[in-house]
Design a protein around this motif. Structure first.
Motif, mmCIF file in Angstrom:
data_model
loop_
_atom_site.group_PDB
_atom_site.id
_atom_site.type_symbol
_atom_site.label_atom_id
_atom_site.label_comp_id
_atom_site.label_asym_id
_atom_site.label_seq_id
_atom_site.Cartn_x
_atom_site.Cartn_y
_atom_site.Cartn_z
ATOM 1 N N UNK A 14 3.391 6.371 19.040
ATOM 2 C CA UNK A 14 2.151 6.789 19.700
ATOM 3 C C UNK A 14 2.215 8.280 19.994
ATOM 4 N N UNK A 15 1.082 8.951 19.816
ATOM 5 C CA UNK A 15 1.053 10.397 20.015
ATOM 6 C C UNK A 15 1.286 11.176 18.734
ATOM 7 N N UNK A 16 1.565 10.461 17.642
ATOM 8 C CA UNK A 16 1.679 11.113 16.336
ATOM 9 C C UNK A 16 0.288 11.464 15.815
ATOM 10 N N UNK A 17 0.239 12.277 14.791
ATOM 11 C CA UNK A 17 -1.037 12.742 14.242
ATOM 12 C C UNK A 17 -1.054 12.585 12.725
ATOM 13 N N UNK A 34 -7.746 5.617 14.500
ATOM 14 C CA UNK A 34 -7.170 6.840 15.063
ATOM 15 C C UNK A 34 -8.231 7.592 15.859
ATOM 16 N N UNK A 35 -7.794 8.469 16.731
ATOM 17 C CA UNK A 35 -8.711 9.274 17.543
ATOM 18 C C UNK A 35 -8.890 10.641 16.891
ATOM 19 N N UNK A 36 -10.070 10.866 16.324
ATOM 20 C CA UNK A 36 -10.320 12.128 15.640
ATOM 21 C C UNK A 36 -10.373 13.297 16.619
ATOM 22 N N UNK A 89 -14.453 14.778 10.891
ATOM 23 C CA UNK A 89 -14.259 14.916 9.441
ATOM 24 C C UNK A 89 -15.346 15.844 8.903
ATOM 25 N N UNK A 90 -14.937 17.036 8.526
ATOM 26 C CA UNK A 90 -15.888 18.057 8.074
ATOM 27 C C UNK A 90 -15.306 18.753 6.843
ATOM 28 N N UNK A 110 -6.301 13.648 13.297
ATOM 29 C CA UNK A 110 -6.536 12.525 14.209
ATOM 30 C C UNK A 110 -5.227 12.095 14.856
ATOM 31 N N UNK A 111 -5.343 11.555 16.074
ATOM 32 C CA UNK A 111 -4.175 11.158 16.870
ATOM 33 C C UNK A 111 -4.014 9.644 16.861
ATOM 34 N N UNK A 112 -2.783 9.233 16.767
ATOM 35 C CA UNK A 112 -2.442 7.805 16.852
ATOM 36 C C UNK A 112 -2.220 7.464 18.326
ATOM 37 N N UNK A 113 -3.095 6.618 18.868
ATOM 38 C CA UNK A 113 -3.024 6.335 20.301
ATOM 39 C C UNK A 113 -2.306 5.032 20.620
ATOM 40 N N UNK A 114 -2.027 4.223 19.624
ATOM 41 C CA UNK A 114 -1.280 2.980 19.893
ATOM 42 C C UNK A 114 -0.617 2.504 18.600
#
Length: 266
Positions: free
Chosen positions: A180-183, A227-229, A234-235, A262-266
């Protein structure tokens, strides 16, 4: 130089290197690059914008997100500044693992092993279509701490993966063991802004044994499901957090790549 380097046929990493002004390419790569630029004169602008996106994304991850570990899959021919140079300029203790399956990249990447004394860099020769070969590699386990967040960079590579390769599934398998917390930082080829020109470039690649799978915005979004963008989402790559340092005018129709972090939250 390593055995097994095919200099007779064009290679995507060497074409890219040639078009952005590098020095590690052969006549077949130059012939291919020239043919592609004739079909789409904006191709060098597009490729430089992709490289600039990667640099900004890494700087964001190191400076603002506090990431100290990076896994660059499909790293391609080293072009300064490399990921470790950007990350270690922010945090000298940063660690970077580069992954590619081209013998020339391996040969040229030997110089990458000299990062900062506080940090570490390593290179894995592996095919991203086989994630286990990356995640189980000694260099991966010895360089990166599995309990601390990692930024997975997959830059300008998935457009060379066809549907049967299951690019989305491969990226998810690479992300799965990361904490968690990876991107995830990606750029993804698209033909949505210059379909005719990009289509002609794709045909040039295909004619040289490198078929492409270009994706729509909706298809690009599949890589980030769950994931949390990070804003702005996305552009097109030139629109992702521009820092005002670019000197050339970039039009939307000159860019055939989506970018996102994007971030991995779980």
């Amino acid at each position: 130089m390593s055995e097994g380097i095919d200099t007779e046929h064009a290679h995507s990493a060497r074409i890219y290197d040639y078009i952005i002004g590098g020095k590690d390419h052969y006549p077949a790569d130059r012939e291919a690059g020239d043919a592609m630029v004739r079909e789409w004169p904006a191709l060098p602008v597009h490729m430089r914008a992709n490289r600039d996106f990667m640099n900004r994304a890494v700087r964001y991850l190191a400076q603002e997100a506090g990431i100290r570990q990076f896994l660059d899959v499909g790293s391609g021919i080293p072009t300064s500044p490399n990921i470790h140079e950007i990350a270690q300029a922010v945090a000298p203790e940063s660690r970077v693992v580069y992954v590619d399956n081209d013998p020339l990249v391996l040969d040229l990447s030997r110089g990458l092993m000299s990062g900062t004394p506080e940090g570490r860099t390593a290179y894995i020769e592996a095919d991203m279509r086989e994630p286990a070969g990356i995640l189980d590699a000694p260099a991966f386990r010895e360089t990166l701490d599995p309990d601390r967040p990692v930024a997975l960079a997959v830059i300008a590579i998935v457009h060379f993966m066809l549907d049967e390769d299951d690019a989305v599934g491969i990226v998810r398998r690479l992300l799965e063991p990361l904490p968690e917390g990876s991107y995830l930082a990606m750029s993804i080829g698209t033909a949505e802004f210059a379909p005719d020109e990009v289509g002609r470039v794709a045909r040039e690649y295909a004619a040289r044994g490198m078929p492409m799978r270009l994706r729509t915005h909706a298809e690009a979004a599949e890589f980030f499901t769950g994931l949390d963008l990070v804003e702005p989402g996305i552009v097109q790559v030139h629109k992702w957090r521009p820092d005002g340092t670019g000197t050339e005018v970039v039009r939307d129709e000159d860019i055939a790549m989506y970018g996102a972090v994007a971030r991995k939250s779980s």
